[in-house]
Enzyme design. Structure first.
Site, PDB file in Angstrom:
ATOM      1  N   HIS A  35      -9.173  -5.625  -2.859  1.00 40.47           N
ATOM      2  CA  HIS A  35      -9.424  -4.223  -2.518  1.00 40.47           C
ATOM      3  C   HIS A  35      -8.125  -3.520  -2.149  1.00 40.47           C
ATOM      4  CE1 HIS A  35     -13.680  -5.138  -2.565  1.00 40.47           C
ATOM      5  NE2 HIS A  35     -13.443  -6.157  -1.760  1.00 40.47           N
ATOM      6  N   CYS A  36      -7.125  -3.674  -2.982  1.00 33.98           N
ATOM      7  CA  CYS A  36      -5.775  -3.164  -2.732  1.00 33.98           C
ATOM      8  C   CYS A  36      -5.400  -2.201  -3.855  1.00 33.98           C
ATOM      9  CB  CYS A  36      -4.812  -4.360  -2.698  1.00 33.98           C
ATOM     10  SG  CYS A  36      -3.068  -3.966  -2.559  1.00 33.98           S
ATOM     11  N   GLY A  37      -4.511  -1.284  -3.554  1.00 35.71           N
ATOM     12  CA  GLY A  37      -4.021  -0.390  -4.601  1.00 35.71           C
ATOM     13  C   GLY A  37      -3.323  -1.138  -5.724  1.00 35.71           C
ATOM     14  N   THR A  39      -4.400  -4.105  -6.820  1.00 36.88           N
ATOM     15  CA  THR A  39      -5.363  -5.019  -7.449  1.00 36.88           C
ATOM     16  C   THR A  39      -5.388  -4.905  -8.973  1.00 36.88           C
ATOM     17  OG1 THR A  39      -6.687  -5.060  -5.429  1.00 36.88           O
ATOM     18  CG2 THR A  39      -7.783  -5.780  -7.446  1.00 36.88           C
TER      19      THR A  39
END
Length: 160
Positions: A35-37, A39
């Site tokens: 859930h990361c920018g 990803t």
């Protein structure tokens, strides 16, 4: 054998894997998060893996929840993101810590060998470490280094 090959980790499905299994390969170790920018880099990492696996590249993904709590789920949720959403086929390992007192030994070793801008710390998700076919750490890539931007370095290290 180098020290890297003496280390091991637990795969996402619970199997103990020796890094010795990857001896002779060019290894890209990545701390990941679902859930990361960053990803979407899973897609680029998979593309590199597909393109160069036959020449000896292996990507090893290590989920981590230490940065913004961006990997909160368990193995099933991580597998859903990696395998279903991004089509990842490279080896994924269980969730680890990359900083602090519970740092996984692989990341302790890599941070010592390639300290980076923050010295002995990892700044964020998707920090990448390139390990040569001889097991020696070669290069550290920042989270914002996209897989496409790393391709020339990988090709040179593969000697193809």
């Amino acid at each position: 054998m180098t020290a890297f090959y003496e280390l091991s980790a637990t795969s996402l499905d619970g199997q103990s894997i020796s890094m010795r299994d990857y001896a002779g390969k060019l290894i890209l170790v990545v701390n990941t998060a679902s859930h990361c920018g960053f990803t979407p880099q899973y897609a680029g990492l998979e593309a590199l893996y597909q393109k160069y696996a036959d020449q000896g590249l292996v990507v090893l993904g290590f989920p981590c929840n230490q940065f913004g709590k961006q990997e909160p789920g368990g193995a099933d949720e991580i597998a859903q993101t990696c395998y279903v959403n991004y089509g990842v086929s490279f080896p994924m390992f269980e969730k680890v810590e990359v900083n602090g007192s519970a740092t996984h030994p692989i990341f302790s070793y890599l941070k010592h060998a390639l300290p980076g801008v923050l010295g002995g710390r990892i700044k964020w998700n998707f920090t990448k470490f390139l390990i040569g076919r001889d097991g020696k750490p070669l290069k550290r890539f920042a989270p914002m280094s996209t897989p496409a931007n790393m391709e020339a370095t990988l090709v040179a290290a593969l000697k193809i």
